[in-house]
Motif scaffolding. Structure first.
Motif, PDB file in Angstrom:
ATOM      1  N   TYR A  85      75.170  47.197 108.190  1.00  0.00           N
ATOM      2  CA  TYR A  85      75.478  47.496 109.090  1.00  0.00           C
ATOM      3  C   TYR A  85      75.843  48.578 109.334  1.00  0.00           C
ATOM      4  CZ  TYR A  85      74.941  48.190 114.229  1.00  0.00           C
ATOM      5  OH  TYR A  85      74.684  48.712 115.608  1.00  0.00           O
ATOM      6  N   SER A  86      77.670  48.276 109.338  1.00  0.00           N
ATOM      7  CA  SER A  86      78.637  48.737 109.789  1.00  0.00           C
ATOM      8  C   SER A  86      79.937  48.543 109.092  1.00  0.00           C
ATOM      9  CB  SER A  86      78.461  48.323 111.213  1.00  0.00           C
ATOM     10  OG  SER A  86      80.155  49.692 111.160  1.00  0.00           O
ATOM     11  N   TYR A  87      80.349  49.069 108.311  1.00  0.00           N
ATOM     12  CA  TYR A  87      81.822  49.673 107.362  1.00  0.00           C
ATOM     13  C   TYR A  87      82.732  49.285 108.364  1.00  0.00           C
ATOM     14  CZ  TYR A  87      86.052  51.686 105.012  1.00  0.00           C
ATOM     15  OH  TYR A  87      87.415  51.632 104.153  1.00  0.00           O
ATOM     16  N   ARG A  88      82.551  49.977 109.767  1.00  0.00           N
ATOM     17  CA  ARG A  88      83.598  50.022 110.545  1.00  0.00           C
ATOM     18  C   ARG A  88      84.053  48.756 111.355  1.00  0.00           C
ATOM     19  NH1 ARG A  88      82.949  55.399 114.933  1.00  0.00           N
ATOM     20  NH2 ARG A  88      81.169  55.695 112.738  1.00  0.00           N
ATOM     21  N   LEU A  89      82.874  47.972 111.014  1.00  0.00           N
ATOM     22  CA  LEU A  89      83.076  46.240 111.270  1.00  0.00           C
ATOM     23  C   LEU A  89      83.034  45.458 110.649  1.00  0.00           C
ATOM     24  CD1 LEU A  89      81.994  44.817 114.010  1.00  0.00           C
ATOM     25  CD2 LEU A  89      79.761  44.642 113.300  1.00  0.00           C
ATOM     26  N   VAL A  91      87.368  46.002 110.956  1.00  0.00           N
ATOM     27  CA  VAL A  91      88.345  45.710 112.085  1.00  0.00           C
ATOM     28  C   VAL A  91      88.372  44.046 112.411  1.00  0.00           C
ATOM     29  CG1 VAL A  91      88.228  45.058 114.864  1.00  0.00           C
ATOM     30  CG2 VAL A  91      87.717  47.826 113.357  1.00  0.00           C
ATOM     31  N   HIS A  92      86.301  43.649 112.467  1.00  0.00           N
ATOM     32  CA  HIS A  92      86.454  41.978 111.859  1.00  0.00           C
ATOM     33  C   HIS A  92      87.420  41.264 110.795  1.00  0.00           C
ATOM     34  CE1 HIS A  92      83.741  39.810 109.654  1.00  0.00           C
ATOM     35  NE2 HIS A  92      83.375  40.668 109.139  1.00  0.00           N
ATOM     36  N   SER A  99      91.065  41.253 111.790  1.00  0.00           N
ATOM     37  CA  SER A  99      91.098  40.503 113.468  1.00  0.00           C
ATOM     38  C   SER A  99      90.814  39.402 112.295  1.00  0.00           C
ATOM     39  CB  SER A  99      90.943  41.167 114.332  1.00  0.00           C
ATOM     40  OG  SER A  99      89.106  41.383 113.961  1.00  0.00           O
ATOM     41  N   LEU A 137      94.085  36.607 113.722  1.00  0.00           N
ATOM     42  CA  LEU A 137      94.085  35.652 114.027  1.00  0.00           C
ATOM     43  C   LEU A 137      93.559  34.077 114.332  1.00  0.00           C
ATOM     44  CD1 LEU A 137      91.809  37.678 117.188  1.00  0.00           C
ATOM     45  CD2 LEU A 137      94.130  37.287 116.992  1.00  0.00           C
ATOM     46  N   ALA A 163      85.529  37.209 118.870  1.00  0.00           N
ATOM     47  CA  ALA A 163      84.640  38.595 118.618  1.00  0.00           C
ATOM     48  C   ALA A 163      84.663  38.734 116.575  1.00  0.00           C
ATOM     49  CB  ALA A 163      85.490  39.440 119.732  1.00  0.00           C
ATOM     50  N   PRO A 164      86.239  38.455 116.702  1.00  0.00           N
ATOM     51  CA  PRO A 164      85.899  38.784 115.430  1.00  0.00           C
ATOM     52  C   PRO A 164      84.966  38.022 114.222  1.00  0.00           C
ATOM     53  CG  PRO A 164      88.489  38.001 116.279  1.00  0.00           C
ATOM     54  CD  PRO A 164      87.654  37.826 117.437  1.00  0.00           C
ATOM     55  N   TRP A 176      81.975  37.063 115.054  1.00  0.00           N
ATOM     56  CA  TRP A 176      80.515  37.614 115.147  1.00  0.00           C
ATOM     57  C   TRP A 176      80.853  38.513 114.833  1.00  0.00           C
ATOM     58  CZ3 TRP A 176      77.641  35.774 121.003  1.00  0.00           C
ATOM     59  CH2 TRP A 176      77.753  34.873 120.801  1.00  0.00           C
ATOM     60  N   ILE A 205      76.728  40.423 113.139  1.00  0.00           N
ATOM     61  CA  ILE A 205      76.417  40.514 113.499  1.00  0.00           C
ATOM     62  C   ILE A 205      75.954  41.538 112.369  1.00  0.00           C
ATOM     63  CG2 ILE A 205      76.440  43.801 114.397  1.00  0.00           C
ATOM     64  CD1 ILE A 205      78.114  42.186 116.536  1.00  0.00           C
ATOM     65  N   ARG A 250      90.258  53.213 103.871  1.00  0.00           N
ATOM     66  CA  ARG A 250      89.301  53.913 102.004  1.00  0.00           C
ATOM     67  C   ARG A 250      90.994  54.121 101.755  1.00  0.00           C
ATOM     68  NH1 ARG A 250      85.882  53.204  99.835  1.00  0.00           N
ATOM     69  NH2 ARG A 250      84.972  54.146  97.911  1.00  0.00           N
TER      70      ARG A 250
END
Lengths: 705, 183
Positions: A234-238, A241-242, A245, A249, A280-281, A283, A287, A487
């Protein structure tokens, strides 16, 4: 462009797949047995190696390190080669890794039922096995990073990031938590004591969940989910970030296992806040997993692989929400030590790890054994529904049991009496829920057996694949291709690994180092004295029998606990506890204040048959403690070992250790005789009685001063 | 998820492609809220006097003490009156059979705990003393305090029953301990 031809090693993946299935069956079967032991105490069979206290660590270790461990390795070896377009670095190392890991599992399966244990949860194995684990893990790391070096794919895919984090973190956790001083080939003492040992242990315990049960499986998810769904992630950016984090954490949240204990308040606060920030990380992974299926939801109807994976990811999302909620102090006040925790971990283990493994196996086996297709899609679908209903029954019944227990332990009537005054008073409420749990577990297990048959028939229908031909050009030169900073980082495994290590190490270092160095974290209590030699021996029997699996040793500051057990526990009371014995679950009552509560003879009779003194008890009988001779051959070495940790024994204490132990044993034997019981002064049971009678009593001397 | 663009990135790994979708807003919202929660949590509990667990415990115990029923203290004569009441003795026997027999045996002959039938008492043989021993326990000797399990009235009933054991002849009496009491 020069194209190289090479082969992926699939034989090693097949081996790990077989091991995953075999150990999965073993680990879950042991789980079923101990589940029923909690309602039918006769299932302990009065045999030392079949008691709950010894089998429960076997269950947890088998499921975590044997079932999930081999599942990780199967998935990592399969996907890493393909994601990096390279055969594993060295076939010899691959084989060493496989056989080394199986040897460790077998040694665990032998030593744990024999009562050879360190008592640190999910790290129970004694020091020689710990060293073997470290060696095999390093071999795995060399093999993995060697593959990174000779890869033909310049950039690292997100699955590889998670593998890197897992390999680094597990090494760190295992080594720091296992540091111990050996006193013999099969016995060692943790170098940490009391509350510090507890902090290190739960930093380890929490992050074993993170970096053994979670991050490697997120890596597997990132490979097998898009492969099975044939859809883009779905999302490389996600992912970026996840990933960062999460690995940063996670390491801080360990103290949430020690809320309301005598752990310093600042550490508890970190445990709570970082757990909340983990929602959030975590989830993010859920996602990315679930939304990968966008546009392909219809496949869910027909494909059992996707069914398992989607359910697994859903359980992951649920558990990673529930965990932070249980880290809130007000929730933890009720949930800690109860079956709620059992529900929580099994939603994770059965739902997330189990189902993702099953999905992966149904996808891999036809490919690895050269079968055209899975033997029976229908059987796999039935497995899915049986498993799902099984988990539902398991989790719902243990939630109910956990909340009921938590409330019963705290309930007072208008006269200020505990409504459930004896421990057995709570059992009739729990027993039906234990039966439902056992039934749920049985359904889950039947599903697994169906899978075994299905995979077996699938494998029989094909020709095993030892290697797969592949071809790829050499990687483009560095800096080629568009993309931002991250990248660029994905093209530099060494830098990536160093940054990951820093992110992973930060939390533990910040929490553990100050707690070891700053004295104010453990206020001393002058009245607290070291154990006598006999008590030390009794403590080792307590550890060996796995008493900590059912009995906590930490009274929390609640009316329901102090009225039931006695004054709440202080950090200074545990300074000579190598290792700590807080426990994590109250299947029986807390024992920190049991010292002096009952006469010696009560303990004797209670150990021979708990029903004799405590009607309705489900505790196993320990008749062998009154038969087995008390072995004092190691006593002096044990006392001496304690002096290495600066436990204040004098030279005379060390020199006279055995004499002192015998004198104390004789005194207890005499009291037993006075109470019309056999004088057991030369049996194991007197050492255990000596230890139990000492527990939590030093602080009374202080009150008297 | 209105901002989904489904732009494929140019790379692929073993056939796996990735979209470059932005972070879901609701997800980012959860992340921000959890960080804000933590940023408030720390100063509240550590710099602004939020209650520590010892404070919470003190408050819980104070509330319990405030709502505890007042137990009227009875003198020896009042206890004697209870000890003469057959229904109280009956009630006491039921409680004794449930809680006390493990250590004192059914006929009071003693086992792990002392003999209750002879005239020797370790902690005093008056009804006042017996009620006190049951209520507070003798922790150093292994007699637990029963006040969190039995109400004051129940403890008096148990004492009434124990009183009836005096002078009986148990099957297997334990040797006398303590001082003689002549009531």
């Amino acid at each position: 462009m020069k194209v190289e031809e090479f082969q992926y090693d699939d034989k090693i993946v097949r081996k790990f797949v077989v091991a995953t299935v075999v150990w999965g069956v073993v680990g879950m079967l042991v789980g079923l047995i101990i589940a029923f032991q909690l309602v039918v105490h006769q299932l302990n069979f009065d045999l030392p190696f079949l008691t709950f206290g010894r089998l429960r660590p076997l269950h947890t270790n088998a499921v975590i390190f044997a079932f999930v461990g081999n599942g990780i390795f199967a998935g990592v070896y399969y996907s890493t080669q393909r994601l990096l377009k390279a055969r594993m670095f060295n076939d010899g190392l691959s084989k060493f890794h496989f056989w080394g890991w199986q040897a460790i599992i077998v040694s665990a399966a032998v030593t744990l039922p024999l009562g050879i244990t360190t008592s640190k949860e999910y790290a129970e194995l004694e020091w020689p096995i710990d060293i073997a684990i470290a060696v095999v893990w390093v071999v795995f790391a060399i093999n993995f990073f060697g593959t990174l070096v000779k890869r033909r794919e310049r950039h690292l895919y997100v699955a590889i990031w998670f593998y890197i984090a897992s390999i680094v973190a597990v090494a760190l956790l295992h080594i720091v938590n296992s540091l111990a001083l050996p006193v013999s080939i099969l016995k060692s003492y943790s170098i940490y004591a009391g509350i510090q040992d507890a902090l290190v242990q739960w930093w380890y315990g929490h992050n074993a969940v993170a970096f053994f049960l979670t991050t490697p499986y997120l890596g597997l998810m990132y490979y097998f989910m898009p492969k099975a769904a044939q859809r883009p992630v779905y999302s490389y950016r996600l992912s970026v970030v996840h990933f960062w984090s999460l690995v940063f954490l996670y390491m801080w949240a360990g103290p949430h296992h020690l809320l309301y204990t005598s752990l310093p308040q600042w550490a508890q606060t970190l445990g709570t806040t970082f757990s909340i920030m983990l929602i959030a990380p975590s989830w993010g992974g859920m996602i990315n997993g679930l939304l990968t299926l966008r546009g392909a939801w219809d496949k869910l109807r027909t494909d059992p692989v996707l069914k398992f994976m989607v359910a697994a990811i859903t359980f992951y999302g649920m558990s990673t929400f529930e965990g932070p909620m249980m880290s809130l102090k007000s929730v933890n006040a009720l949930s800690h030590y109860t079956n709620w925790t059992i529900a929580h971990v099994h939603a994770g283990a059965l739902g997330w790890n189990g189902f993702l493994t099953f999905g992966m196996l149904y996808w891999l086996v036809p490919r690895l054994w050269g079968a055209k297709q899975l033997h029976s899609t229908k059987m796999a679908t039935t497995h899915f529904w049986l498993g799902l209903v099984g988990i539902g029954m398991y989790v719902l019944s243990m939630w109910a049991a956990g909340i009921a227990e938590g409330l019963m332990w705290k309930e007072f009537d208008a006269d200020g009496r505990l409504v459930y005054a004896t421990w057995a008073d709570t059992l009739p409420t729990l027993n039906p829920m234990y039966w439902v749990r056992g039934l749920g577990g049985t359904l889950y297990f039947v599903g697994v057996i169906m899978m075994v048959v299905n995979l077996w028939k699938t494998a029989k229908s094909g020709t095993p694949v030892d290697q797969t031909d592949a071809a790829a050009p050499l990687p483009e030169p560095a800096g080629a291709g568009a993309g931002g900073l991250h990248r660029l980082l994905e093209g530099k495994p060494l830098t990536f690994t160093v940054l990951t290590t820093v992110a992973v190490a930060a939390g533990g270092a910040f929490e553990i180092i100050p707690s070891l160095l700053i004295d104010s974290n453990v206020p001393t209590i002058a009245a607290v004295k070291p154990y006598t030699p006999l008590e030390l021996e009794g403590r080792d029997i307590y550890i060996s029998e796995g008493c900590y699996n059912c009995h906590s040793q930490h009274v929390r500051p609640f009316r329901g606990e102090t009225e039931r057990y006695g004054p709440y526990s202080k950090a200074g009371e545990f300074v000579y506890d190598h290792p700590f014995q807080f426990g994590s679950r109250r299947i029986g009552p807390d024992l920190h204040r049991v010292g002096g509560k009952y006469p010696d003879g009560w303990h004797y009779r209670h150990m021979i048959d708990p029903r004799d003194t405590s009607e309705g008890s489900v505790m196993p009988s320990y008749p062998w403690l009154a038969d087995d001779p008390l072995d004092l051959s190691m006593t002096q070495a044990k006392v001496k070992a304690m002096t290495v940790f600066n436990v204040p024994y004098s030279d005379a204490d060390v020199a006279n250790a055995v004499e002192n132990a015998k004198a104390q044993a004789a005194a207890i034997g005499k009291r037993l005789e006075d109470q019309k019981l056999p004088n057991a002064q030369d049996k194991k049971i007197v050492a255990l009685i000596a230890y139990l009678q000492r527990l939590g009593t030093d602080i009374r001397a202080e009150g008297a001063q | 998820m209105s901002q989904v663009n489904d732009e494929l990135l140019d790379h692929e790994y073993d056939g796996i492609r990735e979209y470059d979708n932005p972070l879901p807003r609701w997800w980012l919202g959860i992340f921000v809220i959890s960080v804000v929660f933590s940023v408030i949590y720390v100063p509240y509990y550590h710099f602004m006097g939020g209650p520590h667990q010892e404070d919470e415990y003190a408050a819980e115990m104070a509330a319990a003490a405030a709502s505890a029923p007042k137990v009227e203290k009875l003198d020896e004569a009042a206890l004697q009156k209870i000890a003469a009441d057959p229904t109280r003795i009956q009630a006491g026997k039921a409680l004794y059979d449930k809680h006390c027999v493990a250590c004192h045996t059914a006929d009071g002959g003693g086992l792990v705990g002392p003999n209750l039938t002879d005239k020797f008492w370790i902690h005093g043989g008056s009804l006042t003393d017996i009620v006190h021993t049951i209520t507070e326990g003798v922790p150093e000797k292994g007699m637990i305090s029963w006040k969190t399990q039995l109400s004051a009235e129940e403890i008096r009933s148990v004492a009434a029953f124990v009183n009836t054991l005096r002078g009986t002849t148990p099957a297997n009496p334990k040797a006398p301990e303590g001082e003689p009491y002549e009531g």
